[in-house]
Design an enzyme around this catalytic site. Structure first.
Site, PDB file in Angstrom:
ATOM      1  N   ARG A   1       0.840  -1.211   0.000  1.00  0.00           N
ATOM      2  CA  ARG A   1       0.000   0.000   0.000  1.00  0.00           C
ATOM      3  C   ARG A   1       0.875   1.262   0.000  1.00  0.00           C
ATOM      4  O   ARG A   1       0.588   2.240   0.691  1.00  0.00           O
ATOM      5  CB  ARG A   1      -0.929   0.031   1.220  1.00  0.00           C
ATOM      6  CG  ARG A   1      -1.950  -1.071   1.275  1.00  0.00           C
ATOM      7  CD  ARG A   1      -2.987  -0.969   0.175  1.00  0.00           C
ATOM      8  NE  ARG A   1      -4.062  -1.916   0.368  1.00  0.00           N
ATOM      9  CZ  ARG A   1      -3.993  -3.202   0.038  1.00  0.00           C
ATOM     10  NH1 ARG A   1      -2.909  -3.685  -0.532  1.00  0.00           N
ATOM     11  NH2 ARG A   1      -5.022  -4.002   0.244  1.00  0.00           N
TER      12      ARG A   1
ATOM     13  N   GLU B   1      -4.227   3.211   6.868  1.00  0.00           N
ATOM     14  CA  GLU B   1      -4.060   3.012   5.432  1.00  0.00           C
ATOM     15  C   GLU B   1      -4.721   4.172   4.685  1.00  0.00           C
ATOM     16  O   GLU B   1      -4.283   4.570   3.606  1.00  0.00           O
ATOM     17  CB  GLU B   1      -4.704   1.678   5.032  1.00  0.00           C
ATOM     18  CG  GLU B   1      -4.199   1.118   3.736  1.00  0.00           C
ATOM     19  CD  GLU B   1      -5.298   0.774   2.770  1.00  0.00           C
ATOM     20  OE1 GLU B   1      -5.238   1.250   1.628  1.00  0.00           O
ATOM     21  OE2 GLU B   1      -6.223   0.047   3.158  1.00  0.00           O
TER      22      GLU B   1
ATOM     23  N   SER C   1     -10.362  -0.892   4.008  1.00  0.00           N
ATOM     24  CA  SER C   1      -9.504  -1.099   5.179  1.00  0.00           C
ATOM     25  C   SER C   1      -9.008   0.253   5.694  1.00  0.00           C
ATOM     26  O   SER C   1      -8.418   1.013   4.925  1.00  0.00           O
ATOM     27  CB  SER C   1      -8.283  -1.941   4.812  1.00  0.00           C
ATOM     28  OG  SER C   1      -8.664  -3.190   4.321  1.00  0.00           O
TER      29      SER C   1
END
Ligand code: EPU
Length: 337
Positions: A163, A333, A237
């Site tokens: 990510r 995130e 998420s």
């Protein structure tokens, strides 16, 4: 390009947060990008908005907010086994996946139904069910907002991580992603080893799946676990899965025998943030209009009317309680603006 003032950003973020953009411009064509240089000189601060599916607004946006809507998906080059597909940043990521599925181009089927724009995909190095964008990305075309020139970033130059990419680090908010080019396969190399994907295909009675069936299985898993942002505000998420050392996992597993760890290499393990959050007692918990999703606790939801600050504070409380219980600090995130 037209500049509008005090535009509500509620329709532009999947959390459904109310925030205002002081100045807002939509980039609709490639020619618009050439005129950006004049605009960005006028404003000291700018924000680049993609699909708004990985952002939490905690305040109004001052300066200039640029919303990239440049569209187009093209076959650039092909031979018997591979194909290069170029997609402009304003396309929806899932429309690109659909295009590939319709043409039998393999490589992005596991990334089906991920919300957000094509332009945001390399920033986050989006990933799901054993595949990340970096596995199929050939290069990224990006426009430097300070140097006013276009640069091509090879896969390596993007410095992809979990990510993560160069666009999220040293070039944060300094580059406008114009287009991405993917290298896809005409002869599929399926990645179907991820636990829940394997189980779903078994449930469907499929032994040798097509890429369309893999995408269908992924869609079923996602819709069963992840709340639809059109109904309940969320950004997928909220936290990353943390990495800890083998030694640390060993120590933790003496106290928590069922702690799920996935080996990254010989020394490091990825720990399930969902599990940590669930163990810390947050799964399904609600405070006012903010909640921890009852099906997938990695997702924070806006039940309606929550402010960005309320969601941020809720996420902070989760971080603190996981830290207290396990000594592991969760990292967000989602981008906080
Ligand atoms: N788990 C629990 N309790 C739960 C749910 C999950 O303990 O209620 C544990 C289980 O051990 C399970 C593990 O979490 O085996 C993994 O769950 P899941 O397969 O749902 O994956 P995830 O870690 O929750 C990650 C990505 C998702 C991606 C899925 C599938 C991150 C931060 N998230 O989620 O990506 O779709 O894997 O590959 O890496 C996103 O980035 O927004 C996103 C949704």
């Amino acid at each position: 390009m037209q500049i509008s003032r005090n535009i509500s950003l509620q329709p532009y973020n999947t959390f459904g947060i109310e925030a205002l953009a002081e100045n807002f411009a939509v980039i609709e064509t490639i020619e618009d990008i050439a005129t950006i240089s004049k605009l960005t000189k006028q404003y000291q601060q700018w924000h680049l908005l993609g699909g708004g599916s990985n952002i939490l607004f905690t305040d109004n946006l001052s300066g200039l907010t640029l919303y990239n809507q440049v569209k187009g998906i093209f076959i650039v080059q092909e031979d018997e086994t591979t194909v290069l597909i170029k997609a402009f940043a304003g396309e929806k990521w899932n429309d690109l996946v659909q295009f590939c599925l319709q043409h039998n181009f393999a490589g992005v089927e596991n990334l089906s139904l991920i919300p957000g724009s094509v332009g945001a995909a390399p920033i986050q190095n989006i990933g799901a069910y054993g595949v990340e964008l970096k596995d199929v990305l050939e290069y990224v075309e990006a426009y430097h907002l300070d140097k006013h020139e276009t640069e091509i970033f090879s896969n390596k130059a993007c410095r992809f991580g979990y990510r993560d990419s160069i666009f999220k680090q040293q070039y944060k908010n300094r580059l406008l992603i114009v287009a991405i080019t993917l290298r896809l396969n005409k002869i599929p190399k399926l990645v179907i080893g991820y636990g829940s994907l394997q189980q779903q295909l078994e449930k469907m009675g499929i032994v040798k799946p097509t890429i369309q069936q893999v995408a269908e299985a992924v869609n079923i898993i996602r819709t069963n676990k992840l709340p639809d942002p059109a109904k309940i505000g969320n950004a997928g998420s909220f936290f990353k899965n943390p990495t800890i050392s083998k030694f640390r996992l060993h120590v933790l597993s003496e106290q928590y025998a069922d702690i799920p760890g996935f080996a990254l290499d010989e020394m490091n393990f990825k720990i399930s943030a969902a599990w940590l959050i669930e163990q810390a007692g947050w799964k399904g918990k609600r405070e006012g209009n903010v909640g921890c999703n009852p099906l997938q606790p990695l997702v924070i939801v806006n039940y309606g009317g929550a402010t960005g600050k309320e969601i941020y504070n809720f996420s902070e409380a989760i971080i603190q309680s996981v830290k207290q219980k396990f000594g592991i600090e969760l990292e967000r995130e989602v981008n906080i603006w």
